[in-house]
Write a protein that holds these residues in place. Sequence first.
Motif, mmCIF file in Angstrom:
data_model
loop_
_atom_site.group_PDB
_atom_site.id
_atom_site.type_symbol
_atom_site.label_atom_id
_atom_site.label_comp_id
_atom_site.label_asym_id
_atom_site.label_seq_id
_atom_site.Cartn_x
_atom_site.Cartn_y
_atom_site.Cartn_z
ATOM 1 N N GLY A 1 0.809 -1.218 0.000
ATOM 2 C CA GLY A 1 0.000 0.000 0.000
ATOM 3 C C GLY A 1 0.841 1.265 0.000
ATOM 4 N N LEU A 2 1.920 1.276 0.789
ATOM 5 C CA LEU A 2 2.801 2.444 0.820
ATOM 6 C C LEU A 2 3.487 2.652 -0.518
ATOM 7 C CD1 LEU A 2 4.434 2.028 4.354
ATOM 8 C CD2 LEU A 2 2.796 3.776 3.644
ATOM 9 N N ARG A 3 3.931 1.560 -1.149
ATOM 10 C CA ARG A 3 4.579 1.674 -2.457
ATOM 11 C C ARG A 3 3.578 2.149 -3.509
ATOM 12 N NH1 ARG A 3 7.944 0.845 0.798
ATOM 13 N NH2 ARG A 3 10.001 -0.086 0.469
ATOM 14 N N LEU A 4 2.333 1.671 -3.421
ATOM 15 C CA LEU A 4 1.312 2.089 -4.380
ATOM 16 C C LEU A 4 0.993 3.568 -4.222
ATOM 17 C CD1 LEU A 4 -0.704 1.323 -6.573
ATOM 18 C CD2 LEU A 4 -2.322 0.683 -4.793
ATOM 19 N N ALA A 5 0.878 4.033 -2.970
ATOM 20 C CA ALA A 5 0.611 5.453 -2.723
ATOM 21 C C ALA A 5 1.746 6.325 -3.257
ATOM 22 C CB ALA A 5 0.421 5.691 -1.228
ATOM 23 N N ARG A 6 2.973 5.883 -3.052
ATOM 24 C CA ARG A 6 4.110 6.634 -3.562
ATOM 25 C C ARG A 6 4.105 6.663 -5.091
ATOM 26 N NH1 ARG A 6 10.008 4.565 -1.995
ATOM 27 N NH2 ARG A 6 9.441 2.985 -3.538
ATOM 28 N N GLY A 7 3.723 5.540 -5.703
ATOM 29 C CA GLY A 7 3.657 5.487 -7.158
ATOM 30 C C GLY A 7 2.599 6.425 -7.715
ATOM 31 N N LEU A 8 1.423 6.472 -7.073
ATOM 32 C CA LEU A 8 0.363 7.377 -7.515
ATOM 33 C C LEU A 8 0.777 8.834 -7.356
ATOM 34 C CD1 LEU A 8 -2.783 5.547 -6.081
ATOM 35 C CD2 LEU A 8 -2.037 5.657 -8.470
ATOM 36 N N LEU A 9 1.473 9.147 -6.275
ATOM 37 C CA LEU A 9 1.957 10.517 -6.072
ATOM 38 C C LEU A 9 2.972 10.892 -7.151
ATOM 39 C CD1 LEU A 9 1.980 13.042 -4.281
ATOM 40 C CD2 LEU A 9 3.819 11.976 -2.946
ATOM 41 N N THR A 10 3.849 9.972 -7.476
ATOM 42 C CA THR A 10 4.834 10.212 -8.541
ATOM 43 C C THR A 10 4.147 10.438 -9.878
ATOM 44 O OG1 THR A 10 6.435 8.808 -7.390
ATOM 45 C CG2 THR A 10 6.860 9.271 -9.710
ATOM 46 N N LEU A 11 3.122 9.629 -10.162
ATOM 47 C CA LEU A 11 2.399 9.769 -11.421
ATOM 48 C C LEU A 11 1.677 11.111 -11.492
ATOM 49 C CD1 LEU A 11 1.568 8.449 -14.057
ATOM 50 C CD2 LEU A 11 -0.345 7.385 -12.871
ATOM 51 N N TRP A 12 1.042 11.523 -10.383
ATOM 52 C CA TRP A 12 0.384 12.833 -10.361
ATOM 53 C C TRP A 12 1.387 13.955 -10.617
ATOM 54 C CZ3 TRP A 12 1.568 16.660 -6.749
ATOM 55 C CH2 TRP A 12 0.817 17.833 -6.859
#
Length: 317
Positions: free
Chosen positions: A5-16
């Motif tokens: 979940g933490l890695r996914l949240a970081r990935g979404l933030l990077t994509l944004w």
Amino acid sequence: MRFIGLRLARGLLTLWFAVTVTFFLVRLLPGDPVLAVADPNMNEELHQKLLADFGLDQPLGVQYLAYLGQLLHGNLGISFRQSIPVTTVLMERLPWTLILTISAMVVTIALGIPLGVLAATRARGWVDRMIQLTGVTAQSLFVPSVGIFLMYVLGVWLGWFPIGGAVDLDAAGFGATLSMVHHLVLPCLSLVLIQLGGYVLTMRTTLIEALGEDYVSLAKAKGVRPGKVVWKHALRNALLPTTTIAGLQLGTLVGGAVLTETIYAYPGIGRAIYEAVGQLDFPVLQGAFVLLAAAVVVANLITDVAYGILDPRVRTS
């Protein structure tokens, strides 16, 4: 699950962040994007109508929010130049980029692991020094320089490979597959040469460290064959850091693919970006960057998760 979940949240933030930067940067390009879809001698009324049709008459903040809303619904907009959905434009190009990048990644790993093992098992010997020298040199290469050199030597001078395109127009059936592979060699080789050095040097360093561990000494003391000690015991642990490197190198592949596809007129996403810049086709340019950024984020996410599975200390740190 918390780790993922933490890695996914970081990935979404990077994509944004990538989407936001791309949105504002493309609007700094000089020129009027309306000219991409209309005659430069059009009257002011038609000019304003086209701006309104594409939402370009709105304040930049309104355009940005509207674009984010479209992305959430999977809508990348309409191409200014071709007047068709950007998704359609990119899906026609995506298979070619996937073929190129995946081929380059597979070849890099297939060559990088044996070369790294060869250098590590002959550390400080002349073979090791030659591999290190070649690896450091390869890391300093510039994609266009490599592409132009290979194009001239292997394509123009020796005539072994075609210097542009992805497949012969008159090829069909199995002949089309052979033609595609024939056209793929030079672009793939260009990408392999610029990233192979880093992979080999990382593999060498981590394997040398693994060969110095106590469990390797114990295996040798038990009489395990040297080849089995290297390939079965030490290599498994040495592959952990190189797994991360392989994921991170996807970013290098993506960046290199843009230049490589442009040099070889290869019809992938990179070539679409080059054409969109020249045509001021904002939607295609934004959509291509979003697609490439998403690919890098997903690859890094998979790499993080795989590393966490291989090494439980990563999950609990």
